[in-house]
Enzyme design. Sequence first.
Site, short mmCIF file in Angstrom:
data_model
loop_
_atom_site.label_atom_id
_atom_site.label_comp_id
_atom_site.label_asym_id
_atom_site.label_seq_id
_atom_site.Cartn_x
_atom_site.Cartn_y
_atom_site.Cartn_z
N VAL A 43 0.76 -1.20 -0.08
CA VAL A 43 -0.11 -0.15 -0.05
C VAL A 43 0.91 1.37 -0.15
O VAL A 43 0.28 2.40 -0.32
CB VAL A 43 -0.97 0.02 1.26
CG1 VAL A 43 -2.05 -1.15 1.21
CG2 VAL A 43 -0.09 0.32 2.43
N ASN B 70 -7.50 -1.75 5.29
CA ASN B 70 -7.36 -2.26 6.66
C ASN B 70 -5.93 -2.56 6.99
O ASN B 70 -5.22 -2.58 8.07
CB ASN B 70 -7.65 -3.80 6.70
CG ASN B 70 -7.25 -4.57 7.77
OD1 ASN B 70 -7.72 -4.33 8.74
ND2 ASN B 70 -6.43 -5.38 7.68
N SER C 94 -8.40 3.25 14.61
CA SER C 94 -8.26 2.61 15.85
C SER C 94 -8.75 3.44 17.05
O SER C 94 -9.00 4.61 16.70
CB SER C 94 -6.74 2.54 16.07
OG SER C 94 -6.34 2.42 17.48
N TYR D 26 1.62 6.95 15.30
CA TYR D 26 0.62 6.03 14.98
C TYR D 26 -0.73 6.78 15.25
O TYR D 26 -1.66 6.88 14.42
CB TYR D 26 0.76 5.00 15.95
CG TYR D 26 -0.22 3.67 15.82
CD1 TYR D 26 -0.31 2.88 14.65
CD2 TYR D 26 -1.39 3.78 16.47
CE1 TYR D 26 -1.23 1.78 14.60
CE2 TYR D 26 -2.51 2.79 16.46
CZ TYR D 26 -2.23 1.79 15.59
OH TYR D 26 -3.46 0.89 15.39
N LYS E 233 -3.79 7.76 12.84
CA LYS E 233 -5.22 7.19 13.01
C LYS E 233 -6.34 8.38 13.41
O LYS E 233 -7.34 8.02 12.75
CB LYS E 233 -5.35 6.20 14.33
CG LYS E 233 -4.56 4.96 13.98
CD LYS E 233 -5.15 4.01 12.68
CE LYS E 233 -4.36 2.48 12.47
NZ LYS E 233 -5.04 1.90 11.64
N ILE F 81 -7.62 -5.84 20.24
CA ILE F 81 -8.07 -6.97 19.62
C ILE F 81 -6.84 -8.17 19.72
O ILE F 81 -5.56 -7.72 19.36
CB ILE F 81 -8.34 -6.63 18.20
CG1 ILE F 81 -9.48 -5.69 18.19
CG2 ILE F 81 -8.74 -8.14 17.42
CD1 ILE F 81 -10.82 -5.95 18.80
#
Length: 260
Positions: free
Chosen positions: A72, A98, A151, A164, A168, A197
């Site tokens: 990606v 994703n 997230s 990060y 997000k 998760i």
Amino acid sequence: MTRRLTKLSRSVAGKVVLITGAGSGMGRATALLFADEGAKVAVTDFRSEGVESVTAEITGAGGTALGVLLDVADPTSIEAGLTMIRDELGRVDVLVNNAGISVRADPDDEDFDDRWQLALDVLLTPHQQLIRACLDDLRANGEGRVINISSTEGLGASRSTTPYTVAKHGVIGLTRAMAIELAKYGITVNAVCPGPILTSMTEAIQAEHRERFARRRTALRRYGDPEEVAHMVLNIALPSSSYVTGAVIAVDGGQTMKND
């Protein structure tokens, strides 16, 4: 046969679904779920072993899947992958952005700028590039679906995760902006924000630490299963979810609303 009382479809059978980062974790679970529901799944990832494994799982169970190596962070790879998908499966009806990585950095780290750029290059910029690359496909029948995976870090912040977290948050901003921009084509754009998760990213955390975190921070007192995220993705990809756009949905066991 009993006559149906409703008119909106809850079927994705025959739809072409492109899922990035589908070689493991939430991407794999999403690919398997869409295949179970009769969709034609483009299983994309930059790791060949994951692509081959998930594609084999789907086809071995009688589903339809095409494995595509796709990085990606490389626009050329995106274009090549889309050409293959269109040639083999047809136009893309559902795009699931994703693909992701974990990027940690403290502001005083010497490589902070590099980590910042990496987070944007993998976690944010490709989302808009893929949406734009698929735009003609998504607007062809007036009911294209885009689901961006953000997230709970996009709803708050934690220490040592600035690159990060910023990326997000950006995914959520992109989702809302694209929902407005693409509404005229009948395309819906929504974001799913997973909390804790059980994936390869969290496997490195010691089990007792995961359990302590889940009991303290989530209402359901446990980590989620990737399939629980996948079902939310499927729900907002359905033709019947035609009036849901710009939504930001947490799948986090109650983490973001728990104050005690």
